[in-house]
Enzyme design. Structure first.
Site, PDB file in Angstrom:
ATOM      1  N   GLY A  34    -121.973 -76.707  12.223  1.00 12.43           N
ATOM      2  CA  GLY A  34    -120.872 -76.707  13.179  1.00 12.43           C
ATOM      3  C   GLY A  34    -121.186 -77.556  14.404  1.00 12.43           C
ATOM      4  O   GLY A  34    -122.061 -78.410  14.371  1.00 12.43           O
ATOM      5  N   ALA A  35    -120.439 -77.300  15.506  1.00 11.82           N
ATOM      6  CA  ALA A  35    -120.474 -78.156  16.700  1.00 11.82           C
ATOM      7  C   ALA A  35    -120.252 -79.600  16.231  1.00 11.82           C
ATOM      8  O   ALA A  35    -121.023 -80.506  16.536  1.00 11.82           O
ATOM      9  CB  ALA A  35    -121.786 -78.001  17.481  1.00 11.82           C
ATOM     10  N   HIS A  37    -119.319 -83.324  15.329  1.00 11.86           N
ATOM     11  CA  HIS A  37    -119.145 -84.571  16.078  1.00 11.86           C
ATOM     12  C   HIS A  37    -118.818 -85.675  15.080  1.00 11.86           C
ATOM     13  O   HIS A  37    -118.681 -85.410  13.869  1.00 11.86           O
ATOM     14  CB  HIS A  37    -120.405 -84.876  16.901  1.00 11.86           C
ATOM     15  N   HIS A  40    -120.751 -85.902  11.744  1.00 18.29           N
ATOM     16  CA  HIS A  40    -120.313 -84.998  10.676  1.00 18.29           C
ATOM     17  C   HIS A  40    -119.040 -85.527  10.009  1.00 18.29           C
ATOM     18  O   HIS A  40    -118.879 -85.425   8.787  1.00 18.29           O
ATOM     19  CB  HIS A  40    -120.005 -83.606  11.244  1.00 18.29           C
ATOM     20  N   GLY A 151    -126.500 -86.360   5.841  1.00 19.49           N
ATOM     21  CA  GLY A 151    -126.727 -87.494   6.733  1.00 19.49           C
ATOM     22  C   GLY A 151    -128.163 -88.001   6.644  1.00 19.49           C
ATOM     23  O   GLY A 151    -129.101 -87.217   6.508  1.00 19.49           O
ATOM     24  N   SER A 189    -125.834 -86.102  17.680  1.00 19.21           N
ATOM     25  CA  SER A 189    -126.443 -84.827  17.311  1.00 19.21           C
ATOM     26  C   SER A 189    -125.778 -83.709  18.092  1.00 19.21           C
ATOM     27  O   SER A 189    -125.411 -83.890  19.261  1.00 19.21           O
ATOM     28  CB  SER A 189    -127.941 -84.853  17.640  1.00 19.21           C
ATOM     29  N   SER A 190    -125.643 -82.562  17.449  1.00 24.41           N
ATOM     30  CA  SER A 190    -125.099 -81.393  18.154  1.00 24.41           C
ATOM     31  C   SER A 190    -126.001 -81.017  19.318  1.00 24.41           C
ATOM     32  O   SER A 190    -125.561 -80.385  20.278  1.00 24.41           O
ATOM     33  CB  SER A 190    -124.984 -80.201  17.200  1.00 24.41           C
ATOM     34  N   ARG A 191    -127.284 -81.378  19.253  1.00 19.34           N
ATOM     35  CA  ARG A 191    -128.230 -81.010  20.314  1.00 19.34           C
ATOM     36  C   ARG A 191    -128.172 -81.972  21.509  1.00 19.34           C
ATOM     37  O   ARG A 191    -128.780 -81.678  22.539  1.00 19.34           O
ATOM     38  CB  ARG A 191    -129.653 -80.953  19.756  1.00 19.34           C
TER      39      ARG A 191
HETATM   40  P1  AMP Z   1    -126.235 -80.233  11.233  1.00 16.31           P
HETATM   41  O1  AMP Z   1    -124.907 -79.648  11.603  1.00 16.31           O
HETATM   42  O2  AMP Z   1    -126.977 -80.812  12.374  1.00 16.31           O
HETATM   43  O3  AMP Z   1    -127.057 -79.311  10.380  1.00 16.31           O
HETATM   44  O4  AMP Z   1    -125.917 -81.466  10.296  1.00 16.31           O
HETATM   45  C1  AMP Z   1    -125.085 -81.325   9.174  1.00 16.31           C
HETATM   46  C2  AMP Z   1    -125.103 -82.620   8.407  1.00 16.31           C
HETATM   47  O5  AMP Z   1    -124.623 -83.671   9.231  1.00 16.31           O
HETATM   48  C3  AMP Z   1    -126.510 -83.028   7.936  1.00 16.31           C
HETATM   49  O6  AMP Z   1    -126.408 -83.589   6.642  1.00 16.31           O
HETATM   50  C4  AMP Z   1    -126.892 -84.063   8.956  1.00 16.31           C
HETATM   51  O7  AMP Z   1    -127.817 -84.999   8.477  1.00 16.31           O
HETATM   52  C5  AMP Z   1    -125.553 -84.729   9.219  1.00 16.31           C
HETATM   53  N1  AMP Z   1    -125.564 -85.428  10.503  1.00 16.31           N
HETATM   54  C6  AMP Z   1    -125.844 -84.904  11.718  1.00 16.31           C
HETATM   55  N2  AMP Z   1    -125.818 -85.868  12.663  1.00 16.31           N
HETATM   56  C7  AMP Z   1    -125.544 -87.026  12.011  1.00 16.31           C
HETATM   57  C8  AMP Z   1    -125.394 -88.380  12.415  1.00 16.31           C
HETATM   58  N3  AMP Z   1    -125.547 -88.752  13.691  1.00 16.31           N
HETATM   59  N4  AMP Z   1    -125.109 -89.294  11.464  1.00 16.31           N
HETATM   60  C9  AMP Z   1    -124.970 -88.948  10.165  1.00 16.31           C
HETATM   61  N5  AMP Z   1    -125.084 -87.688   9.718  1.00 16.31           N
HETATM   62  C10 AMP Z   1    -125.365 -86.735  10.630  1.00 16.31           C
END
Ligand code: AMP
Length: 297
Positions: A34-35, A37, A40, A151, A189-191
């Site tokens: 979630g969160a 961007h 995603h 990603g 990044s969500s962070r």
């Molecule tokens: P997360 O919500 O951070 O667990 O990420 C969920 C998915 O989104 C994972 O497959 C991540 O690799 C992908 N993701 C997160 N940030 C990016 C980004 N900047 N570019 C491409 N994929 C992303």
């Protein structure tokens, strides 16, 4: 575009997706915490290209967080996430109402992908990939997707999940999606929302360092130490601390030792702290230009 159906429990998810598969639809899965961007959303578009029914999962997975990590403060923005998914034509959102939906009381099974999980992130977050592999296996088994999109931003995760799906003969194709970046090259990044304005400005040192190494590689540099020095220089000048800057085999994610030369393809990965925020990024030398397409040399 219609509103996505929001499903909160495993039984309903199974029922809806079994019905879709019976109608001959290919299911495309995008697992997230979630969160949401624009990074995603690029994954969602990739899933849409490859499947007729797109499912986004939104679940802050407790088992992939270490005891002193940011599980409780991780951003949770379900309402905004649903709106973003609606804008992309997502068909179904699986957002478990509680962690016990996927980890019922008494459950105890964990998956370990040994070599691929061992180094880089695995060395700093010892139980992280066990949590990732376990939750992804659970999601694949309950959703039954034909494709799942991940990603390249989390490169080692992509490798761990690909290895796990292959080793368990799961009938799902793991599709990688390029890292999406902000205008100055910082990986989305969500962070990133944790960063102060000052640290956000400093964080551009990450893509700057990676881009410098990409250019050195393109000019013929293959020495591990020389390539790592290119990345480290701008980051060391501004970061609070560096967890690692490493060059590793792009398939096994096993690092090349100091003093050695890399092959014509290698992943260059970093984990860096700005204040209490930990950021990761990478580029696969010999395969993509990553931030070098964005950051001027
Ligand atoms: P997360 O919500 O951070 O667990 O990420 C969920 C998915 O989104 C994972 O497959 C991540 O690799 C992908 N993701 C997160 N940030 C990016 C980004 N900047 N570019 C491409 N994929 C992303």
């Amino acid at each position: 575009m219609g509103q996505p159906l929001v499903v909160r429990d495993v039984e309903t998810l199974r029922e809806k997706l079994a019905a879709a598969r019976e109608r001959g639809l290919r299911v495309g899965l995008v697992p997230t915490m979630g969160a949401l961007h624009d990074g995603h959303l690029a994954l969602v578009r990739e899933a849409r290209r490859r499947a007729q029914l797109v499912v986004v999962t939104i679940f802050v997975n407790p088992t992939q967080f270490g005891p002193n990590e940011d599980f409780t403060r991780y951003p949770r923005t379900l309402e905004a996430d649903v709106a973003r998914c609606a804008g992309e034509g997502v068909d179904l959102i699986f957002a478990p109402s509680d962690p016990s939906v996927l980890y019922p009381p008494g459950e105890e099974t964990r998956l370990r992908v040994s070599t691929t999980s061992q180094h880089l992130e695995g060395a700093f977050r010892p139980t992280h990939f066990e949590g990732v592999a376990t939750i992804c296996a659970k999601l694949f088994l309950v959703a039954g997707p034909s494709v799942a999109v991940f990603g390249r931003k989390d490169y080692q995760q992509l490798r761990v999940v690909s290895r796990m799906a292959r080793d368990l003969f799961l009938p799902v194709e793991i599709v990688p999606c390029p890292t999406q970046r902000e205008a100055d090259g910082l990986a989305r990044s969500s962070r990133n929302v944790y960063l102060s304005a000052d640290d956000r400005a400093k964080a551009r040192a990450i893509p700057t360092g990676l881009a410098a190494a990409v250019r050195a590689f393109e000019a013929g540099e293959r020495h591990v130490d020389a390539l790592l020095a290119r990345v480290r220089a701008p980051i060391e000048a501004v970061a609070t601390s560096i967890d690692y800057v490493a060059l590793a085999n792009a398939d096994s994610v096993v690092p090349f030792p100091a003093g050695s030369m890399i092959d014509d393809r290698a992943v260059l990965a970093v984990a860096v702290r700005f204040g209490s925020t930990r950021l990761i990024d990478n580029v696969v030398l010999g395969e993509e230009r990553g931030p070098a397409d964005v950051v001027a040399g």
